[in-house]
Design a protein around this motif. Sequence first.
Motif, PDB file in Angstrom:
ATOM      1  N   ILE A  49       0.832  -1.207   0.000  1.00  0.00           N
ATOM      2  CA  ILE A  49       0.000   0.000   0.000  1.00  0.00           C
ATOM      3  C   ILE A  49       0.865   1.256   0.000  1.00  0.00           C
ATOM      4  N   ASP A  53      -0.076   1.765  -3.690  1.00  0.00           N
ATOM      5  CA  ASP A  53      -1.429   2.323  -3.653  1.00  0.00           C
ATOM      6  C   ASP A  53      -1.434   3.834  -3.409  1.00  0.00           C
ATOM      7  N   ILE A  54      -0.780   4.252  -2.347  1.00  0.00           N
ATOM      8  CA  ILE A  54      -0.801   5.674  -2.002  1.00  0.00           C
ATOM      9  C   ILE A  54      -0.049   6.503  -3.029  1.00  0.00           C
ATOM     10  N   THR A  57      -2.200   6.957  -5.993  1.00  0.00           N
ATOM     11  CA  THR A  57      -3.224   7.972  -5.743  1.00  0.00           C
ATOM     12  C   THR A  57      -2.662   9.368  -5.929  1.00  0.00           C
ATOM     13  N   SER A 137      -4.956  -8.187  -5.615  1.00  0.00           N
ATOM     14  CA  SER A 137      -4.157  -6.970  -5.769  1.00  0.00           C
ATOM     15  C   SER A 137      -3.687  -6.811  -7.211  1.00  0.00           C
ATOM     16  N   GLU A 203      -8.826   5.224  -4.681  1.00  0.00           N
ATOM     17  CA  GLU A 203      -8.998   5.563  -3.264  1.00  0.00           C
ATOM     18  C   GLU A 203      -9.733   4.438  -2.532  1.00  0.00           C
ATOM     19  N   THR A 206      -7.545   1.402  -2.011  1.00  0.00           N
ATOM     20  CA  THR A 206      -6.485   1.707  -1.047  1.00  0.00           C
ATOM     21  C   THR A 206      -7.030   1.644   0.372  1.00  0.00           C
ATOM     22  N   GLU A 207      -8.182   2.268   0.585  1.00  0.00           N
ATOM     23  CA  GLU A 207      -8.808   2.233   1.914  1.00  0.00           C
ATOM     24  C   GLU A 207      -9.168   0.802   2.304  1.00  0.00           C
ATOM     25  N   SER A 209      -7.755  -1.946   1.275  1.00  0.00           N
ATOM     26  CA  SER A 209      -6.525  -2.693   1.542  1.00  0.00           C
ATOM     27  C   SER A 209      -5.985  -2.378   2.929  1.00  0.00           C
TER      28      SER A 209
END
Length: 222
Positions: A49, A53-54, A57, A137, A203, A206-207, A209
């Motif tokens: 993440i 992920d972040i 984003t 994922s 988003e 990500t949240e 996960s």
Amino acid sequence: MQAILSKFENLKISKKLSTAMMIVLSLFVISGLFTVFQLVKIGGELKEIADYDIILTEKFTQATIHQLHQAIIFEKALREGELIDEDEDEDEDEEIKIDYEKQKVYFNKLSNTFESEMDEMVIFVEDAKLHANSKDSAKKFANIQVAIKKINKEHHQYAAMANEIFAFIDKREMDKAHKLTYDAEALQDQIDRELEEALLDIEHFTEKSIKKALKKPLAMNL
């Protein structure tokens, strides 16, 4: 001439502004996610993440901001292009021409920036797929990669249409410019929607996960 100008002015600034608000909210989400990582020890899933992920984003939000800015510059260029040769004051008319040319250059600069960012994200997401911790994922990264490629292809078409419109304006072929503007606007709206949907999807996963990764540690703490 005024009728044509009023039609150019019907381009949806409000839509662009609502998209801007969505982007601002996404930045708050990112900020909140970083806070989470300050409170937990990064393990396998959390590392994915943090590393992908972040960052994805952030990258996608930045590209969306550039695209939004480009759309606003496009509208400004259309309005100024329409006013060329309409002002009786020669000095004023010259200022309009100069600013119109600046907007065209800036439009294409933003276009190149956006497409480069999207190309970089395709590579970034490809790496994320290879290092994914699970099939789910890998699938989520594959889906966003498809969306990025589609948006970038449509954006390339949009930019080409915009430059064709500028060429018509330069030749004062305003009827042709006006007709093509509606096609460009329709494609722009489509890109806006797809950018918003893709960003919300990023988003969301990500949240999701983070919650999944933190579930066991939080249960142990209880």
